[in-house]
Design an enzyme around this catalytic site. Structure first.
Site, PDB file in Angstrom:
ATOM      1  N   LYS A 114       0.826  -1.194   0.000  1.00 37.66           N
ATOM      2  CA  LYS A 114       0.000   0.000   0.000  1.00 37.66           C
ATOM      3  C   LYS A 114       0.861   1.245   0.000  1.00 37.66           C
ATOM      4  O   LYS A 114       1.837   1.328   0.729  1.00 37.66           O
ATOM      5  CB  LYS A 114      -0.867   0.025   1.263  1.00 37.66           C
ATOM      6  N   GLU A 606      -6.303  -0.011   6.673  1.00 33.86           N
ATOM      7  CA  GLU A 606      -6.113   0.979   5.610  1.00 33.86           C
ATOM      8  C   GLU A 606      -5.873   2.410   6.089  1.00 33.86           C
ATOM      9  O   GLU A 606      -5.019   3.106   5.586  1.00 33.86           O
ATOM     10  CB  GLU A 606      -7.334   0.976   4.697  1.00 33.86           C
ATOM     11  N   HIS A 696      -4.595 -16.845  -3.445  1.00 30.13           N
ATOM     12  CA  HIS A 696      -4.282 -15.924  -4.535  1.00 30.13           C
ATOM     13  C   HIS A 696      -3.604 -16.612  -5.707  1.00 30.13           C
ATOM     14  O   HIS A 696      -3.249 -15.984  -6.691  1.00 30.13           O
ATOM     15  CB  HIS A 696      -3.428 -14.769  -4.014  1.00 30.13           C
TER      16      HIS A 696
END
Ligand code: GLN
Ligand code: ZN
Length: 757
Positions: A114, A606, A696
């Site tokens: 991020k 976040e 994933h």
């Protein structure tokens, strides 16, 4: 006053770059065609910026994937494994971004993280001991020239030396210090080259400076910039910061011979205070980040002009700027045809922010600006936003009491009650919620959206999928089942669409990483729930089986973090409103016989502040209670699960425990299960399912591999607390690999149960 932006979105107004790049990946267009699309995007953009009257127009903010990756490649920071592939420059670049599997080898991508406190992700460059840092690329110069040829003089933008060295992963024994001299030389060579090209300004982005900095960090910064500045020649250097204030280094920063310093007045809570206390040097330009680069609301001119005039009174040479790159907002309001002006007049996407900058420039240069139409119209907007308030919601939030944040009886007692009530085997197995969103599921949704099928047909199809999903899970032998989430497009959008107070856009895409864009909904007003949102699906699923079916909800913090928040009330207050709406849903599920309810907080981390010192007081101190508010009303017999993506919460384990869920599942399979040590150390009380395989990848994990993973977990987690599950939802996976993987998961668990008996 002059105007500047830090960067502009680059995927194209209608995501042209994304589509072209994906075509290139599939081999449907050539590298040349891809380059042409990119060139068109850049040219249109420069024209837009120039026509808007912007004074400092960025270049090199374009990227095929990510600007941090671009900077690494520019300076030859390319791990050997990619160089060895011996493929074209562009393909080597893409191999670093997304891995490569083909004739020339098989390598994984660089890690992706991020970007500070945004939902944008950057590629983490890797430096090996053998890496030779040097100016090796030409992209910034080519793009500067490309703009120049169009008659647009630009300010090249590049990730600064300090931020780059702080973000890099050092895979050998050498550290940042060991690369300082080479880095200084590489950046100096870059400046020399720009000087030859007759560039006036160069912008170095140093967002890392808004973190808590220690002595070593400051020493590193000083060393780098002492070196680089001594070589800046004719170039004017803009040291650009964003996402916060630079309280730990302000005085050093202003003492350096930069020609401009960019400071963030939106997220930088102390920026103004720093200037007031310490002054700002007369010989430099202050690039004042006053237009929010992260949110979509119109700028409040009254407030901004007051601030700019204060700076002017102090004798500071100010440039009006965005607070960060406009990369984090959508392109343009022009493509939004469904929202009426009543709403859109309050919004400002990237292109509209250019208009704001131009208007602010005009107004600061005008005496009696109060009489100007632009000013008057803007003031009206802030007086006129009335259809966003709901008294009942506000009253309810105001009425929240301390006891509403506490679930009783306390955890240990609940755990006993639930064990008795459910009689689950040891190592209970479950999944995270979604099952594969196969093409028939997507087709059903899009037919319904287009009006080709009726709501009844749409629902019937989903019920059929649920029934299949339940019998599949029974056949596999899982213990706690899910309905599969076939009715959901996205875990936030699904709820946003049903909640009052939310707005949706058509084309307002924002880049999340590489070719992936997201379309965050907008919180327009007070949020409430008018009717149950998930109960029918869950109740139907539960009616098909004697096993437990988990209800499946998204938590308030995640819903907020993945939306554009309001600016007229605090995000804490918005989150509490959402929490109350989800609380009603939880209680409805319980009242309708659902005994296990999962409330996903995938994005809890976040908005964790960049400064560790702010983690609790600014965020966790209300975000964690918001979660508790959602579930505190249920009976002891109802089991609350939560799920978090990314195991990056080793450092906030106590806060996670305070969410007071009964069970938490998360993604640990890719992080070598490091987090388990932290759970043990912190005496984690919540039952846990750390994820026994990585969803994933399409790979099917073997029984043995899963047994090993569970065995390893059992070394750190007591057997009566451990759950067995995949590490995230299965919606992106295919059916065949999902069934095979889950069968192996159940077999591995049964083998272990037998061994342990
Ligand atoms: N329940 C959601 C799912 O299974 C969770 C998704 C997520 O964690 N991102 O898809
Ligand atoms: Zn997840």
């Amino acid at each position: 006053m002059l105007t500047s932006i830090i960067g502009f979105p680059r995927v194209g107004t209608l995501r042209e770059l994304k589509f072209a790049t994906e075509k290139y990946f599939r081999g449907e267009i050539s590298a040349c065609e891809l380059q042409q699309t990119a060139k068109n995007i850049r040219q249109t953009q420069w024209a837009t910026l120039k026509n808007s009257g912007l004074d400092f127009i960025p270049s090199n903010d374009f990227s095929f994937y990510d600007c941090t990756l671009d900077t690494a490649v520019l300076f030859n920071i390319i791990p050997e494994r990619y160089k060895k592939l011996n493929i074209s420059e562009l393909d080597t670049y893409f191999a670093m971004a997304r891995g490569y599997q083909g004739e020339n080898g098989d390598v994984k991508a660089l890690a992706m993280k991020k970007w500070f406190n945004t939902n944008y992700h950057y590629m983490v460059p890797e430096i090996e001991d053998t890496t030779e840092i040097k100016l090796a690329g030409t992209k910034p110069f080519e793009q500067f020239n490309e703009a120049k040829a169009l008659g647009v003089k630009t300010k090249p933008v590049i990730v600064g030396a300090f931020t780059l060295l702080k973000l890099i992963r050092y895979t050998g024994s050498k550290q940042a210090e060991d690369f300082c001299d080479d880095i200084i030389k590489a950046y100096s060579d870059l400046l020399a080259e720009f000087s030859k090209l007759d560039a006036e300004w160069v912008q170095f982005d140093e967002p890392y400076l808004v973190h808590d900095l220690n002595k070593e960090d400051i020493a590193l910064f000083n060393k780098l910039y002492n070196g680089i500045i001594s070589n800046k020649k004719s170039i004017k250097l803009l040291l650009q910061t964003y996402f916060g204030d630079v309280r730990d280094i302000y005085n050093q920063l202003t003492a350096f011979d930069f020609d401009g310093i960019g400071l963030d007045f939106i997220e930088g809570k102390k920026t103004l205070e720093l200037i007031e206390k310490n002054g700002f040097p007369e010989d430099k330009l202050l690039f004042a980040g006053v237009v929010n680069g992260k949110n979509i609301w119109k700028n409040n001119y009254k407030k901004t002009l007051a601030l700019l005039s204060e700076l002017k009174t102090k004798g500071i040479n100010t440039v009006i700027s965005s607070s960060c790159s406009l990369l984090h907002v959508p392109y343009t309001l022009k493509n939004e045809t469904k929202l009426s002006a009543e709403y859109t007049s309050h919004f400002s996407f990237a292109e509209e922010k250019l208009i704001e900058l131009a208007e602010l420039k005009f107004l600061t240069d005008t005496d009696n600006f109060e009489n100007e139409t632009a000013y008057i119209a803007n003031c009206k907007l802030f007086e006129n936003r009335t259809n966003c308030y709901d008294d009942a919601v506000q009253k309810r939030v105001a009425g929240i009491q301390e006891k509403d944040f506490t679930r009783l009886p306390e955890f240990n007692e609940r755990e006993k009650i639930q064990k008795k009530e459910f009689e689950l085997p040891i190592l209970p197995t479950t999944t995270i919620g979604s099952f594969p969103q196969t093409s028939d599921v997507k087709a059903n949704r899009s037919s319904f959206k287009k009006g080709n099928i009726s709501e009844k047909e749409y629902n019937e199809f989903n019920r059929k999928k649920i029934a299949e999903c339940i019998s599949l899970q029974e056949e596999i032998g899982l213990d706690v089942l899910v309905h599969g989430e076939f009715e959901r497009n996205d875990m936030v959008e699904y709820f946003g669409e049903q909640l009052n107070g939310y707005l949706f856009t058509e084309k307002a895409w924002v880049q999340s990483y590489g070719t992936r864009c997201v379309k965050p909904p907008i919180i327009w007003g007070d949020v409430s729930r008018s009717k149950p949102m998930t109960v029918e699906w869950s109740v139907y699923a539960q009616s098909l089986t004697d096993k437990l079916v988990k209800g499946m909800l998204t938590g308030p913090v995640t819903i907020l973090n993945w939306s554009f928040p309001r600016e007229d009330i605090s995000i804490k207050e918005s989150t509490y409103q959402i929490a109350l709406a989800i609380r009603d849903e939880v209680l409805d599920l319980e009242a309708n016989g659902i005994k296990v309810i999962q409330i996903d907080e995938a994005a809890l981390r976040e908005k964790l502040p960049l400064r560790k010192s702010d983690w609790y007081c600014e965020y966790l101190d209300w975000a964690i209670p918001a979660f508790r508010l959602v579930h505190s009303g249920v009976k002891a017999e109802t089991q609350i699960h939560t799920h978090m993506c990314y195991s990056e919460f080793t450092d906030i384990i106590p806060a996670i425990d305070q969410m007071d869920a009964d069970v938490i599942t998360f993604e640990a399979s890719r992080s070598d299960l490091l987090i388990l040590d932290s759970l043990k150390k912190n005496n984690f009380k919540t039952e846990v399912g750390p994820g026994v395989y990585d969803i994933h990848s399409p790979r099917v994990p073997s029984v043995e591999e899963i047994e090993n993973a569970i065995t390893k977990m059992l070394e750190k987690i007591s057997i009566d607390k451990l759950w067995v599950n995949p590490d995230c939802g299965l919606k992106t996976r295919g059916e065949t690999e999902t069934t095979a993987s889950l069968k192996n998961l159940v077999t591995a668990t049964k083998n272990l149960r037998n061994k342990i008996k």
